[in-house]
Design an enzyme around this catalytic site. Structure first.
Site, PDB file in Angstrom:
ATOM      1  N   GLY A  65       0.841  -1.194   0.000  1.00 21.93           N
ATOM      2  CA  GLY A  65       0.000   0.000   0.000  1.00 21.93           C
ATOM      3  C   GLY A  65       0.870   1.235   0.000  1.00 21.93           C
ATOM      4  O   GLY A  65       2.084   1.156   0.191  1.00 21.93           O
ATOM      5  N   LYS A  66       0.277   2.368  -0.233  1.00 19.36           N
ATOM      6  CA  LYS A  66       1.012   3.631  -0.142  1.00 19.36           C
ATOM      7  C   LYS A  66       0.026   4.757   0.038  1.00 19.36           C
ATOM      8  O   LYS A  66      -1.122   4.673  -0.418  1.00 19.36           O
ATOM      9  CB  LYS A  66       1.813   3.880  -1.428  1.00 19.36           C
ATOM     10  CG  LYS A  66       3.000   4.799  -1.222  1.00 19.36           C
ATOM     11  CD  LYS A  66       4.164   4.024  -0.668  1.00 19.36           C
ATOM     12  CE  LYS A  66       5.422   4.823  -0.555  1.00 19.36           C
ATOM     13  NZ  LYS A  66       6.586   3.937  -0.360  1.00 19.36           N
TER      14      LYS A  66
END
Ligand code: GLU
Length: 421
Positions: free
Chosen positions: A110-111
């Site tokens: 994720g980011k």
């Protein structure tokens, strides 16, 4: 020569797609699985209204992308920058999926990102942005869902605010919701140095393949922040000669090796690495193309492109940053015989110690620094060898090997879980 993608050579999501497609083709992945692996699982865009110090209200935009949760909770940092885009966050999220798979952590990828300029914001404004952003994404983060961490322009103080905001909403202190926290708030020993230390471990492995003793190696580092600065410091301590450091305003060079501790003091005192007494100023371009054994880009994306790759003069390219090389530069580096340690391997030390932090938080039992560093070394060296072996077995370069290994591992998890209907 690949078809002309020059218009989007610098689009990180486009670069992520090209590398993904190349690896998926080589693995002959079926088209359905390909779609599952490529498509981000969840993308959230949020408005972040904040009262500024002068009383005005500003509305910032924030993103959190969960690319994959096939192998475990999404994992990845949050960056603050004025030029953050959804495509960039998407690419960075997918790179986290592949990175966690390369080093075999039980995570997806994720980011997050917030479009803001931390350089012109006060501490209290940053705190308000962070807390409001956290409350806006609170439903999708959590120790078992998605675990943010620091990235560009965020740090342990940012993580403390996120942890506190999350804990206040949940009515219980939940340290494992983020990693990269301060040591006395559930952080891990060795986390601030982890990415740089990981770069050191894989660089030493790569030097072995060239039969270059570390004390004979000449290294150029682009970036002098958390990753580049730490890598420089740790390398210098091991007797590796860091001959140049490059930052946005220029570079400093000393062929006998820079005194990194003194350079850090100089930067702290003057605000710049330039005009260092024991070095010569160079332009950033001059230093990037210096003849060296190792080039370690540890700043932003797209530094090594179709334009710059032909002029690079290193044996080993250790990608400390995420996405420092464009996909179009890959074949140029390959033709020039550069040994690339791809970002999804080279900079995985950070997320590896994040994983250790998350484990320690959940156990409530904390390790000493020696244990953290020893386990980090085991994982980095083993992963380097896995990727090198895969490259040899399949007769591909290291980047292709790392992507293929990662895609294969995530594909296996997806197949085992099946498609829920
Ligand atoms: N931001 C770092 C990276 O790009 C660390 C991520 C993490 O620790 O979750 O790998």
């Amino acid at each position: 020569m690949l078809t002309d993608h020059s218009s989007d050579e610098f689009n990180p999501w486009r670069n992520a797609e090209i590398r993904f497609n190349q690896a998926a083709d080589r693995l002959a992945l079926d088209s359905g699985l390909r779609k599952v692996l490529k498509t981000p699982t969840k993308e959230l865009t949020v408005a972040i209204p904040v009262v500024l110090d002068d009383g005005r209200i500003e509305v910032f935009t924030g993103y959190r992308v969960q690319h994959s949760i096939a192998r475990g909770p999404a994992k990845g940092g949050i960056r603050y920058a004025p030029d953050v885009t959804l495509d960039e966050v998407r690419a960075l999220a997918s790179w986290m999926t592949w990175k966690c798979a390369v080093v075999n952590l039980p995570y997806g990828g994720g980011k997050g990102g917030v479009i803001c300029d931390p350089n012109i914001m006060s501490e209290i404004e940053l705190e308000r942005v962070t807390r409001r952003y956290t409350s806006a994404i609170i439903d999708i983060i959590g120790p078992e869902k998605d675990v943010p961490a620091p990235d560009m322009n965020t740090n342990e103080r940012t993580m403390a605010w996120i942890m506190d905001t999350y804990s206040m909403h949940k009515r219980e202190t939940t340290t494992a919701v983020v990693t990269g926290k301060p040591l006395n708030l559930g952080g891990s020993r060795g986390r601030p140095e982890a990415t740089g230390r990981g770069c050191l471990f894989v660089t030493k492995e790569a030097l072995k393949t060239f039969h270059i003793p570390p004390t004979k190696a000449r290294v150029v580092i682009q970036g002098f922040g958390n990753v580049g600065g730490m890598a420089a410091r740790l390398m210098a301590k091991e007797g590796i000669r860091v001959i140049a450091i490059i930052e946005v305003d220029g570079a400093v060079y000393n062929d006998n090796g820079l005194d990194i501790e003194a350079l850090m003091k100089h930067k702290k005192a003057t605000g710049s690495i330039l005009d260092f007494a024991e070095g010569t100023n160079l332009t950033a371009a001059e230093a990037l193309f210096l003849d060296c054994d190792v080039l370690l880009p540890a700043a932003k994306e797209n530094v090594i492109s179709q334009e710059t790759a032909p002029k690079i003069n290193c044996k080993i390219l250790c990608e400390g940053a995420n996405g420092p090389t464009t996909a179009l530069a890959d074949s140029i580096l390959r033709d020039r015989g550069v040994f690339v340690i791809p970002d999804i391997l080279a900079n995985a030390g950070g997320v590896t110690v994040s994983y250790f932090e998350w484990v320690q938080d959940r156990q409530g039992y904390f390790w000493n620094e020696q244990l953290v560093n020893q386990r980090l070394e085991e994982i980095m060296v083993e992963s380097f060898r896995d990727v090198s072996q895969y490259a040899r077995d399949h007769k591909v370069d290291n980047r292709a090997a790392a992507y293929m290994l990662a895609l294969d591992r995530v594909a296996f998890a997806v197949k085992l879980r099946g498609i829920y209907a």
